[in-house]
Scaffold this motif. Structure first.
Motif, mmCIF file in Angstrom:
data_model
loop_
_atom_site.group_PDB
_atom_site.id
_atom_site.type_symbol
_atom_site.label_atom_id
_atom_site.label_comp_id
_atom_site.label_asym_id
_atom_site.label_seq_id
_atom_site.Cartn_x
_atom_site.Cartn_y
_atom_site.Cartn_z
ATOM 1 N N GLU A 59 0.823 -1.210 0.000
ATOM 2 C CA GLU A 59 0.000 0.000 0.000
ATOM 3 C C GLU A 59 0.859 1.263 0.000
ATOM 4 O OE1 GLU A 59 -2.726 0.162 3.312
ATOM 5 O OE2 GLU A 59 -1.244 -0.652 4.658
ATOM 6 N N VAL A 67 5.147 -3.957 6.369
ATOM 7 C CA VAL A 67 4.304 -5.141 6.154
ATOM 8 C C VAL A 67 4.726 -6.250 7.106
ATOM 9 C CG1 VAL A 67 3.649 -6.945 4.507
ATOM 10 C CG2 VAL A 67 3.813 -4.565 3.734
ATOM 11 N N GLY A 70 3.539 -5.848 10.549
ATOM 12 C CA GLY A 70 2.092 -5.804 10.738
ATOM 13 C C GLY A 70 1.494 -4.417 10.700
ATOM 14 N N ALA A 72 1.352 -2.521 7.773
ATOM 15 C CA ALA A 72 0.915 -2.180 6.422
ATOM 16 C C ALA A 72 0.436 -3.449 5.727
ATOM 17 C CB ALA A 72 2.063 -1.534 5.644
ATOM 18 N N ARG A 73 -0.239 -3.235 4.599
ATOM 19 C CA ARG A 73 -0.839 -4.353 3.879
ATOM 20 C C ARG A 73 -0.330 -4.420 2.442
ATOM 21 N NH1 ARG A 73 -6.804 -2.586 4.048
ATOM 22 N NH2 ARG A 73 -5.700 -0.696 3.513
ATOM 23 N N LEU A 75 -2.139 -5.180 -1.186
ATOM 24 C CA LEU A 75 -3.500 -5.180 -1.711
ATOM 25 C C LEU A 75 -3.533 -5.447 -3.204
ATOM 26 C CD1 LEU A 75 -4.637 -1.911 0.113
ATOM 27 C CD2 LEU A 75 -5.063 -4.272 0.853
ATOM 28 N N ASP A 81 -7.084 -7.827 0.542
ATOM 29 C CA ASP A 81 -5.877 -7.871 1.365
ATOM 30 C C ASP A 81 -5.225 -9.251 1.219
ATOM 31 O OD1 ASP A 81 -3.952 -7.974 3.386
ATOM 32 O OD2 ASP A 81 -5.236 -6.996 4.868
ATOM 33 N N THR A 83 -1.968 -9.717 2.204
ATOM 34 C CA THR A 83 -0.773 -9.595 3.037
ATOM 35 C C THR A 83 -0.338 -10.927 3.624
ATOM 36 O OG1 THR A 83 -1.503 -7.372 3.631
ATOM 37 C CG2 THR A 83 0.243 -8.348 4.985
ATOM 38 N N GLU A 84 -1.276 -11.660 4.190
ATOM 39 C CA GLU A 84 -0.942 -12.925 4.860
ATOM 40 C C GLU A 84 -0.220 -13.888 3.914
ATOM 41 O OE1 GLU A 84 -3.249 -16.765 6.695
ATOM 42 O OE2 GLU A 84 -4.134 -14.796 7.070
#
Length: 165
Positions: A59, A67, A70, A72-73, A75, A81, A83-84
């Motif tokens: 992002e 990121v 934890g 920021a993401r 996308l 999302d 991110t994971e």
């Protein structure tokens, strides 16, 4: 013999978000393959993402370190999302590197996973900015020297120096 972690797409595997590869034709990489040095890995596939998949970017205003912390993401253009998946893939790449004793990685530039010098700016407008992807960042944070597909000569020099040391 020291191993080199390399992005699967650079080895001709069709694992990129668009279902394509970005194979590199470098004699040094071919020699590393013949010597059994290459550890081929795609963090996005390891993180559970399909092929093909929507593009994704960190992002706007955030970094790979954000990121990983934890804050920021990552996308897709539709705002999903993912991110994971990217963090899981980065951790898998680090585990693979550790398992094989990797000290050098050659990764695909500009990717939100593998970018080593630059990544897209998060607006999906095709603009890049200085920074790293989450896998490149995590590997660097744990002592792996990271290079991109245009820096194979530098990666080879690093590898040669490490083997002489």
């Amino acid at each position: 013999m020291r191993k080199v972690l390399v992005s699967a797409c650079l080895m001709g595997r069709r694992v990129r978000y668009d279902g394509r590869s970005k194979a590199i034709g470098d004699d040094r990489v071919a020699r590393w393959r013949e010597e059994g040095r290459l550890v081929v890995h795609c963090p996005e596939i390891a993180g559970g993402l399909p092929v093909p998949r929507p593009p994704a970017e960190i992002e706007p205003g955030a970094t790979a370190a954000d990121v990983l912390a934890g804050r920021a993401r990552i996308l897709t253009p539709e705002g999903a999302d993912v991110t994971e998946h990217f963090v899981r893939g980065a951790r898998a790449a680090l585990a693979t590197a550790r398992e094989h004793g990797v000290e050098v990685a050659v990764l695909k530039e500009s990717s939100p996973s593998c970018g080593s010098r630059e990544v897209y700016d998060g607006t999906f407008g095709g603009r890049k900015l200085a920074g790293a992807g989450v896998t490149a960042q995590l590997l660097r944070d744990h002592g792996v020297a990271v290079f991109n597909e245009d820096e194979v000569a530098e990666a080879a020099g690093y590898l040669d120096a490490a083997e002489r040391a």
